[in-house]
Write a protein that holds these residues in place. Structure first.
Motif, mmCIF file in Angstrom:
data_model
loop_
_atom_site.group_PDB
_atom_site.id
_atom_site.type_symbol
_atom_site.label_atom_id
_atom_site.label_comp_id
_atom_site.label_asym_id
_atom_site.label_seq_id
_atom_site.Cartn_x
_atom_site.Cartn_y
_atom_site.Cartn_z
ATOM 1 N N THR A 1 37.804 39.475 53.875
ATOM 2 C CA THR A 1 37.978 38.048 54.142
ATOM 3 C C THR A 1 36.784 37.228 53.658
ATOM 4 N N GLU A 2 35.567 37.761 53.836
ATOM 5 C CA GLU A 2 34.376 37.067 53.353
ATOM 6 C C GLU A 2 34.347 37.026 51.827
ATOM 7 N N ALA A 3 34.809 38.100 51.191
ATOM 8 C CA ALA A 3 34.866 38.100 49.736
ATOM 9 C C ALA A 3 35.903 37.098 49.217
ATOM 10 N N LEU A 4 37.011 36.936 49.917
ATOM 11 C CA LEU A 4 38.023 35.941 49.517
ATOM 12 C C LEU A 4 37.463 34.530 49.604
ATOM 13 N N VAL A 5 36.673 34.243 50.630
ATOM 14 C CA VAL A 5 36.063 32.916 50.757
ATOM 15 C C VAL A 5 35.096 32.660 49.605
ATOM 16 N N ALA A 6 34.268 33.652 49.279
ATOM 17 C CA ALA A 6 33.327 33.487 48.170
ATOM 18 C C ALA A 6 34.048 33.330 46.840
ATOM 19 N N ALA A 7 35.139 34.053 46.644
ATOM 20 C CA ALA A 7 35.895 33.945 45.391
ATOM 21 C C ALA A 7 36.590 32.605 45.280
ATOM 22 N N ALA A 8 37.136 32.089 46.378
ATOM 23 C CA ALA A 8 37.799 30.783 46.338
ATOM 24 C C ALA A 8 36.820 29.678 45.986
ATOM 25 N N ALA A 9 35.590 29.801 46.465
ATOM 26 C CA ALA A 9 34.581 28.800 46.114
ATOM 27 C C ALA A 9 34.142 28.910 44.663
ATOM 28 N N ALA A 10 34.255 30.083 44.079
ATOM 29 C CA ALA A 10 33.779 30.287 42.707
ATOM 30 C C ALA A 10 34.768 29.780 41.663
ATOM 31 N N VAL A 11 36.077 29.892 41.917
ATOM 32 C CA VAL A 11 37.058 29.518 40.886
ATOM 33 C C VAL A 11 37.221 28.019 40.755
ATOM 34 N N GLY A 12 37.001 27.252 41.829
ATOM 35 C CA GLY A 12 37.034 25.802 41.730
ATOM 36 C C GLY A 12 38.402 25.174 41.824
ATOM 37 N N PHE A 13 39.445 25.886 42.296
ATOM 38 C CA PHE A 13 40.752 25.269 42.516
ATOM 39 C C PHE A 13 41.298 25.744 43.858
ATOM 40 N N PRO A 14 42.174 24.925 44.474
ATOM 41 C CA PRO A 14 42.741 25.342 45.768
ATOM 42 C C PRO A 14 43.517 26.648 45.617
ATOM 43 N N VAL A 15 43.240 27.589 46.496
ATOM 44 C CA VAL A 15 43.789 28.936 46.386
ATOM 45 C C VAL A 15 45.002 29.057 47.299
ATOM 46 N N GLY A 16 46.069 29.654 46.754
ATOM 47 C CA GLY A 16 47.250 29.977 47.537
ATOM 48 C C GLY A 16 47.306 31.468 47.812
ATOM 49 N N HIS A 17 48.062 32.193 46.987
ATOM 50 C CA HIS A 17 48.148 33.648 47.136
ATOM 51 C C HIS A 17 46.893 34.301 46.568
ATOM 52 N N ALA A 18 46.445 35.377 47.248
ATOM 53 C CA ALA A 18 45.256 36.109 46.813
ATOM 54 C C ALA A 18 45.354 37.542 47.320
ATOM 55 N N SER A 19 44.676 38.433 46.617
ATOM 56 C CA SER A 19 44.626 39.845 47.016
ATOM 57 C C SER A 19 43.241 40.386 46.711
ATOM 58 N N ALA A 20 42.823 41.388 47.500
ATOM 59 C CA ALA A 20 41.494 41.981 47.360
ATOM 60 C C ALA A 20 41.629 43.483 47.153
ATOM 61 N N GLN A 21 40.818 44.001 46.246
ATOM 62 C CA GLN A 21 40.772 45.433 45.971
ATOM 63 C C GLN A 21 39.320 45.876 45.953
ATOM 64 N N LEU A 22 39.033 46.993 46.619
ATOM 65 C CA LEU A 22 37.673 47.513 46.685
ATOM 66 C C LEU A 22 37.472 48.563 45.603
ATOM 67 N N GLY A 23 36.460 48.339 44.770
ATOM 68 C CA GLY A 23 36.105 49.294 43.715
ATOM 69 C C GLY A 23 34.622 49.609 43.779
ATOM 70 N N TRP A 24 34.155 50.383 42.801
ATOM 71 C CA TRP A 24 32.761 50.799 42.749
ATOM 72 C C TRP A 24 32.241 50.647 41.328
ATOM 73 N N ARG A 25 30.944 50.430 41.217
ATOM 74 C CA ARG A 25 30.349 50.275 39.897
ATOM 75 C C ARG A 25 29.006 50.987 39.863
ATOM 76 N N GLY A 26 28.647 51.463 38.665
ATOM 77 C CA GLY A 26 27.357 52.109 38.483
ATOM 78 C C GLY A 26 27.350 53.562 38.927
ATOM 79 N N LEU A 27 26.249 54.244 38.616
ATOM 80 C CA LEU A 27 26.101 55.650 38.973
ATOM 81 C C LEU A 27 25.996 55.846 40.485
ATOM 82 N N ARG A 28 25.508 54.843 41.181
ATOM 83 C CA ARG A 28 25.373 54.956 42.634
ATOM 84 C C ARG A 28 26.598 54.404 43.368
ATOM 85 N N SER A 29 27.646 54.079 42.642
ATOM 86 C CA SER A 29 28.929 53.655 43.228
ATOM 87 C C SER A 29 28.737 52.515 44.217
ATOM 88 N N ARG A 30 28.140 51.442 43.752
ATOM 89 C CA ARG A 30 27.944 50.267 44.617
ATOM 90 C C ARG A 30 29.290 49.589 44.846
#
Length: 208
Positions: free
Chosen positions: A134-163
Motif C-alpha cells: 500500500t505504501e508503494a502504491l502511494v509513492a507510485a501514484a505520486a510519481a506518475v502525475g495522473f489520478p490513479v484508478g486501477h493498480a497492481s503491485a508485484q514484489l521482485g528482487w534486484r542485484g546479487l543481494r536480492s534487494r
C-alpha cells in the motif's frame, strides 16, 4: 474325401463346450468381487497421503482480509543454521586430525567452507521489507502525475543481494483509462527507482 462331420460326434462337441462356459464364468464372478474389497483400502491410503499443500502464510485462498507479503528477514533462520553446521564441521576437522581418526578427513573442511558461504549469503540477502504494497502504491501514484484508478503491485528482487523491489502497474482513473504507467519502488527505503508513463494504447471499446 472326408468332408462331412460325423453326426454322432456333434452332441459330444456341444456338451464339451458347456463346462468351458460355466468354468469361464466362475473366475469372472470371483474377480469382480475383488475391487469392492480393495476399494476401502485405497480410500484409506488416500486419506493418509492427502498430497502437497502450501504453508498457511502463502495460501492466499484460505486468507480473509488484506494479504501481507512474508518478510524476507526470515532468511536469517536458515542462514544461522548453515553457519552453525559450518562451525561444527570445522571443529570436527580441527580436533580430529591425524592417522588415528579415520572418520574425519579433508571433506569436513570443504563442507564447512561451503556452508559458511551459503550461510553468509542468506544473512546478506535478509533485507527487511519495510515498505508494504500500500505504501508503494502511494509513492507510485505520486510519481506518475495522473489520478490513479486501477493498480497492481508485484514484489521482485534486484542485484546479487536480492534487494526487494516493488513493481507497480497503474492506470488512470478514466473509464476507459487514457494513461498507464509502471513504477519501481525500493522495498527497503521506499525510494522511487524508475517510472514510465504513456498514453494507453489498449482498445477497451469492446467492453463498453
Amino acid at each position: 474325401m472326408d468332408v462331412d462331420p460325423d453326426p454322432q460326434q456333434a452332441p459330444s462337441v456341444r456338451s464339451g463346450t458347456q463346462p468351458a462356459v460355466r468354468s469361464g464364468t466362475q473366475p469372472a464372478a470371483r474377480s469382480g468381487t475383488q475391487p469392492s474389497k480393495a476399494a476401502p483400502e485405497a480410500q484409506a491410503g488416500d486419506e493418509d497421503h492427502p498430497g502437497d499443500s502450501l504453508p498457511d502464510d502463502l495460501d492466499v485462498s484460505a486468507y480473509v482480509g488484506q494479504y501481507t507479503f512474508p518478510d524476507i528477514r526470515r532468511r536469517r533462520g536458515p542462514g544461522l543454521l548453515y553457519l552453525g553446521l559450518a562451525t561444527g564441521c570445522f571443529a570436527l576437522w580441527a580436533t580430529h586430525q591425524g592417522s588415528g581418526h579415520v572418520l574425519v578427513n579433508q571433506g569436513f573442511l570443504v563442507v564447512a567452507v561451503a556452508l559458511l558461504l551459503v550461510g553468509w549469503y542468506h544473512l546478506a540477502t535478509a533485507w527487511p521489507l519495510s515498505v508494504r504494497d500500500t505504501e508503494a502504491l502511494v509513492a507510485a501514484a505520486a510519481a506518475v502525475g495522473f489520478p490513479v484508478g486501477h493498480a497492481s503491485a508485484q514484489l521482485g528482487w534486484r542485484g546479487l543481494r536480492s534487494r526487494p523491489t516493488w513493481r507497480i502497474l497503474l492506470y488512470s482513473s478514466e473509464e476507459p483509462p487514457t494513461r498507464r504507467g509502471i513504477v519501481l519502488v525500493d522495498g527497503v527505503d521506499g525510494e522511487v527507482l524508475a517510472q514510465f508513463s504513456e498514453d494507453n494504447p489498449e482498445d477497451w471499446s469492446q467492453y463498453d
